[in-house]
Design an enzyme around this catalytic site. Structure first.
Site, PDB file in Angstrom:
ATOM      1  N   MET A   1       0.901  -1.296   0.001  1.00  0.00           N
ATOM      2  CA  MET A   1       0.038   0.074  -0.028  1.00  0.00           C
ATOM      3  C   MET A   1       1.003   1.211  -0.013  1.00  0.00           C
ATOM      4  O   MET A   1       0.451   2.463   0.348  1.00  0.00           O
ATOM      5  CB  MET A   1      -1.061  -0.051   1.221  1.00  0.00           C
ATOM      6  CG  MET A   1      -2.008  -1.187   1.123  1.00  0.00           C
ATOM      7  SD  MET A   1      -3.355  -1.147   2.061  1.00  0.00           S
ATOM      8  CE  MET A   1      -2.868  -0.686   3.789  1.00  0.00           C
TER       9      MET A   1
ATOM     10  N   HIS B   1       9.343  -3.327   3.461  1.00  0.00           N
ATOM     11  CA  HIS B   1       9.110  -3.345   2.119  1.00  0.00           C
ATOM     12  C   HIS B   1      10.117  -3.578   1.505  1.00  0.00           C
ATOM     13  O   HIS B   1      10.352  -4.410   0.440  1.00  0.00           O
ATOM     14  CB  HIS B   1       8.347  -2.151   1.413  1.00  0.00           C
ATOM     15  CG  HIS B   1       7.083  -1.923   2.180  1.00  0.00           C
ATOM     16  ND1 HIS B   1       6.883  -0.778   2.897  1.00  0.00           N
ATOM     17  CD2 HIS B   1       5.946  -2.380   2.399  1.00  0.00           C
ATOM     18  CE1 HIS B   1       5.613  -0.661   3.522  1.00  0.00           C
ATOM     19  NE2 HIS B   1       4.936  -1.768   3.040  1.00  0.00           N
TER      20      HIS B   1
HETATM   21  P1  AMP Z   1       1.376  -3.009   3.239  1.00  0.00           P
HETATM   22  O1  AMP Z   1       1.929  -2.000   2.548  1.00  0.00           O
HETATM   23  O2  AMP Z   1       1.622  -2.729   4.980  1.00  0.00           O
HETATM   24  O3  AMP Z   1       0.170  -3.491   3.094  1.00  0.00           O
HETATM   25  O4  AMP Z   1       2.731  -4.312   3.525  1.00  0.00           O
HETATM   26  C1  AMP Z   1       2.990  -4.921   2.073  1.00  0.00           C
HETATM   27  C2  AMP Z   1       3.631  -6.043   2.238  1.00  0.00           C
HETATM   28  O5  AMP Z   1       4.740  -5.538   3.024  1.00  0.00           O
HETATM   29  C3  AMP Z   1       2.806  -6.872   3.189  1.00  0.00           C
HETATM   30  O6  AMP Z   1       3.324  -8.473   2.579  1.00  0.00           O
HETATM   31  C4  AMP Z   1       3.334  -6.893   4.487  1.00  0.00           C
HETATM   32  O7  AMP Z   1       3.235  -8.294   5.219  1.00  0.00           O
HETATM   33  C5  AMP Z   1       4.701  -6.311   4.162  1.00  0.00           C
HETATM   34  N1  AMP Z   1       5.219  -6.046   5.374  1.00  0.00           N
HETATM   35  C6  AMP Z   1       4.829  -4.616   6.127  1.00  0.00           C
HETATM   36  N2  AMP Z   1       5.685  -4.523   7.044  1.00  0.00           N
HETATM   37  C7  AMP Z   1       6.615  -5.476   7.188  1.00  0.00           C
HETATM   38  C8  AMP Z   1       7.814  -5.592   8.191  1.00  0.00           C
HETATM   39  N3  AMP Z   1       8.087  -4.600   9.044  1.00  0.00           N
HETATM   40  N4  AMP Z   1       8.742  -6.641   7.590  1.00  0.00           N
HETATM   41  C9  AMP Z   1       8.589  -7.195   6.581  1.00  0.00           C
HETATM   42  N5  AMP Z   1       7.441  -7.145   5.705  1.00  0.00           N
HETATM   43  C10 AMP Z   1       6.641  -6.032   5.960  1.00  0.00           C
END
Ligand code: AMP
Length: 281
Positions: free
Chosen positions: A30, A37
């Protein structure tokens, strides 16, 4: 690096890559990228000929009263990080591109979507599965990379791809943390300085649980009680859920075992944070 906003243009790019017999790795997000990320992108870069990052704040996975409007966005900063990470294309559609007038199709995974985040956020995983299916259809990746941070989401996506015979490998990578233990999240920017300190109670709960287990405590209810007591001492903290579950079924466990994961969601002020971890090595 290109930034593509139209579905048709994205499909044309994918057709040319596939025509050249090259593989595509894909990291859906997102946006408002952080090092968590970036760690997913780094793996994607190693694992495919081309790397696609999607940035889409997906309206269908937000419930009424959630932070859809306020969700942080910074495409310029994201572009810099993405370029450094070796991204070939950022796919950043507007909501209208993904859900034009008359849109009527949704993907619903049963069972494991009913508990934890699914219980607190009705419709959330329906929105996630719908958008991830659409993104997989548009981008046609051989590999899609997710973070263990969203442990239930990863389990749901694995279920969906298996059930719907989607020809994509799903890879989950470890949670990337700040030096003090806080799991990185785009939502951490909502926290005030004081709340940021109180937010450490999530990662500290995981450490404490592992210590209790290592010292011989296997009774899940007893561990949960101790953790909840400690969290409730933080004035800004309000527990949404704190459960010890089987890593695959996500069903609650009475006794901790090698397959046990502690999953928690805690509001710090108005910000809902999640974290999780295994309880035994
Ligand atoms: P988001 O943008 O928050 O929807 O996350 C996008 C992707 O990044 C998802 O697969 C999350 O699980 C992963 N993600 C978010 N935060 C972390 C983190 N701290 N460590 C590893 N992966 C993450």
């Amino acid at each position: 690096m290109q930034i593509i906003k139209s579905v048709t243009e994205m499909q044309q790019w994918v057709a040319s890559v596939r025509g050249a017999d090259e593989t595509i790795s894909f990291v859906p997000t997102m946006g408002f990228l952080h090092q968590g990320h970036v760690s997913l992108l780094a793996e994607g870069q190693r694992r495919g000929d081309k790397l696609v990052l999607s940035i889409f704040v997906n309206p269908t996975q937000f419930g009424p009263g959630e932070d859809l409007e306020d969700y942080p966005r910074d495409l310029q900063q994201d572009s810099q990080l993405a370029e450094q990470a070796g991204v070939d294309v950022i796919f950043a559609p507007e909501a209208k591109q993904m859900y034009p007038n008359g849109y009527a199709t949704y993907v619903d995974v049963e069972g494991i979507t009913q508990t934890l985040c699914g219980a607190s956020r009705p419709g959330h995983f329906r929105g996630v599965c719908t958008v991830v299916s659409k993104l997989f259809n548009i981008i046609q990746p051989q590999l899609a990379i997710f973070g263990n941070k969203d442990f239930q989401q990863l389990a749901v996506i694995k279920r969906m791809t298996q059930d719907l015979n989607m020809p994509v490998e799903i890879l989950g990578l470890p949670i990337f943390r700040e030096p003090d233990g806080l799991a990185m999240s785009s939502r951490n920017v909502y926290l005030t300085e004081d709340q940021r300190l109180q937010a450490l109670v999530l990662s500290q709960s995981l450490i404490k649980a592992r210590e209790l287990v290592a010292a011989g405590q296997k009774d899940a209810a007893e561990i949960i009680l101790q953790l909840k007591t400690a969290i409730n001492q933080q004035p800004a903290a309000r527990i949404d859920y704190l459960q010890i579950c089987h890593q695959l079924t996500l069903k609650d466990q009475l006794e901790v075992a090698g397959n046990s994961v502690l999953l928690l969601a805690v509001y710090i002020g108005n910000t809902r944070l999640i974290d999780n971890g295994f309880l035994m090595d």
